[in-house]
Design an enzyme around this catalytic site. Structure first.
Site, PDB file in Angstrom:
ATOM      1  N   ASP A  10       0.881  -0.640  -1.704  1.00  0.00           N
ATOM      2  CA  ASP A  10       1.210  -0.250  -0.759  1.00  0.00           C
ATOM      3  C   ASP A  10       1.866   0.235   1.132  1.00  0.00           C
ATOM      4  O   ASP A  10       3.080  -1.096   0.766  1.00  0.00           O
ATOM      5  CB  ASP A  10       0.199  -1.977   0.783  1.00  0.00           C
ATOM      6  CG  ASP A  10      -1.606  -1.154  -0.042  1.00  0.00           C
ATOM      7  OD1 ASP A  10      -2.337  -1.361   0.437  1.00  0.00           O
ATOM      8  OD2 ASP A  10      -0.917  -1.891  -1.355  1.00  0.00           O
ATOM      9  N   ASP A  32       9.005  -1.012  -0.253  1.00  0.00           N
ATOM     10  CA  ASP A  32       9.115  -0.591   1.862  1.00  0.00           C
ATOM     11  C   ASP A  32       9.512  -2.152   2.513  1.00  0.00           C
ATOM     12  O   ASP A  32       9.768  -2.177   3.279  1.00  0.00           O
ATOM     13  CB  ASP A  32       8.136   0.250   2.294  1.00  0.00           C
ATOM     14  CG  ASP A  32       6.347  -1.073   2.186  1.00  0.00           C
ATOM     15  OD1 ASP A  32       6.157  -1.379   0.740  1.00  0.00           O
ATOM     16  OD2 ASP A  32       6.204  -1.392   2.914  1.00  0.00           O
ATOM     17  N   ASP A  55       5.853  -0.642  -5.543  1.00  0.00           N
ATOM     18  CA  ASP A  55       4.986  -1.433  -4.914  1.00  0.00           C
ATOM     19  C   ASP A  55       4.188  -0.435  -5.057  1.00  0.00           C
ATOM     20  O   ASP A  55       4.350   0.886  -4.709  1.00  0.00           O
ATOM     21  CB  ASP A  55       5.713  -1.320  -3.363  1.00  0.00           C
ATOM     22  CG  ASP A  55       5.357  -2.103  -2.164  1.00  0.00           C
ATOM     23  OD1 ASP A  55       4.029  -3.197  -3.076  1.00  0.00           O
ATOM     24  OD2 ASP A  55       5.542  -1.508  -0.746  1.00  0.00           O
TER      25      ASP A  55
END
Length: 225
Positions: free
Chosen positions: A11, A175, A9
Site C-alpha cells: 500500500d 513509501d 511494500d
C-alpha cells in the site's frame, strides 16, 4: 547492480488502496455511531497495520495516547472494519503508474521479487489476483504473518532466509518510514518513493539509499547497472 532480491511494500508503494480503506473505515465509524472522516485525513493514518489505523480513526488523530482506548473497543471496531473491507465490491484500489510493467521488467531482468506489507495477510491474495500479480512474488508476508511487523527488520530477514539470500544482496523498497527503517535495521539498501503514505513527512528525510518521485524512475535506476 549487485543485488538479487527486491522486497516491496504494498500500500502506497505498488497500489493506492486508500479509497477502499477509507470507505471501510467510514462504514466502521458510522456503524459505531461516530462521525466519518475525509479520504485525505484517513490517508495520513495508513501504514502501521489495521489495528493502528482503527485506533487512529476511533480517536480522530495520528497519536493515540496510552489508555485512551480499551482493547475490547479496538478489537470490536477492528472486526467491524474487517467485515466492511472484505465486502468492498467494485474495488477502487488502483496500481500506481508504471508499476505493472515495471515489476514485470524487473522480474524478467532476473531479480527475485518479494512483498512485505503491514496489511493483514488475509486481504493480500485477493488484491494480487485482481492485478494478476500472484505469480510475480517469490515470498509474500502480511502484517500478521510474524509476531512483529515493519519497522522491525524481522519480516525482511525472514524473507532473505527463506529465499537463501544475504540481506546485503537485497533492497527494501517503500513509501513510508516503516519501510525505510525496516530496511536500515536489516542492514540493506533502501529505495524510497515519495508519492505514497508517509504521515506528511518527506521520505527523503529518512535518508534512504535513493529516493524517487515515480515508479518508472526507480525501475530505471535498478536496471541501469
Amino acid at each position: 547492480m549487485d543485488k538479487q532480491l527486491l522486497i516491496f511494500d504494498f500500500d502506497g508503494t505498488l497500489i493506492d488502496s486508500v479509497p477502499d480503506l477509507a470507505d471501510a473505515i467510514n462504514i466502521m465509524l458510522t456503524t459505531l455511531g461516530k462521525q466519518p472522516y475525509s479520504i485525505d485525513t484517513i490517508r495520513n493514518w495508513v501504514g502501521n497495520g489495521s489495528k493502528v489505523l482503527v485506533e487512529r480513526a476511533l480517536v480522530g488523530k495520528i497519536e493515540v495516547l496510552e489508555g485512551e482506548l480499551t482493547e475490547e473497543a479496538v478489537g470490536h471496531a477492528e472486526q467491524v472494519f474487517f467485515d466492511a473491507y472484505s465486502k468492498m465490491g467494485d474495488s477502487k484500489t488502483v496500481a500506481y503508474p508504471d508499476v505493472d510493467s515495471g515489476l514485470k521488467r524487473l522480474q524478467a531482468a532476473g531479480f527475485k521479487l518479494a512483498l512485505v506489507t503491514n496489511k493483514p495477510i488475509r486481504f493480500v491474495p485477493k488484491i494480487l489476483q485482481f492485478f494478476g500479480w500472484q505469480d510475480l512474488f517469490s515470498e509474500v508476508l502480511g502484517g500478521d504473518s510474524l509476531p512483529v511487523k515493519k519497522p522491525d527488520p524481522a519480516p525482511l530477514l525472514h524473507v532473505c532466509e527463506t529465499l537463501n539470500i544475504n540481506p546485503a544482496q537485497a533492497i527494501m523498497i517503500g513509501d513510508s518510514r516503516n519501510d525505510i527503517l525496516a530496511g536500515q535495521n536489516a542492514n540493506m539498501d533502501t529505495l524510497g518513493l515519495s508519492y505514497g503514505y508517509n504521515y506528511g513527512q518527506d521520505i527523503r528525510e529518512l535518508n534512504p539509499t535513493e529516493a524517487f518521485d515515480d515508479f518508472a524512475s526507480l525501475v530505471t535506476y535498478i536496471l541501469k547497472d
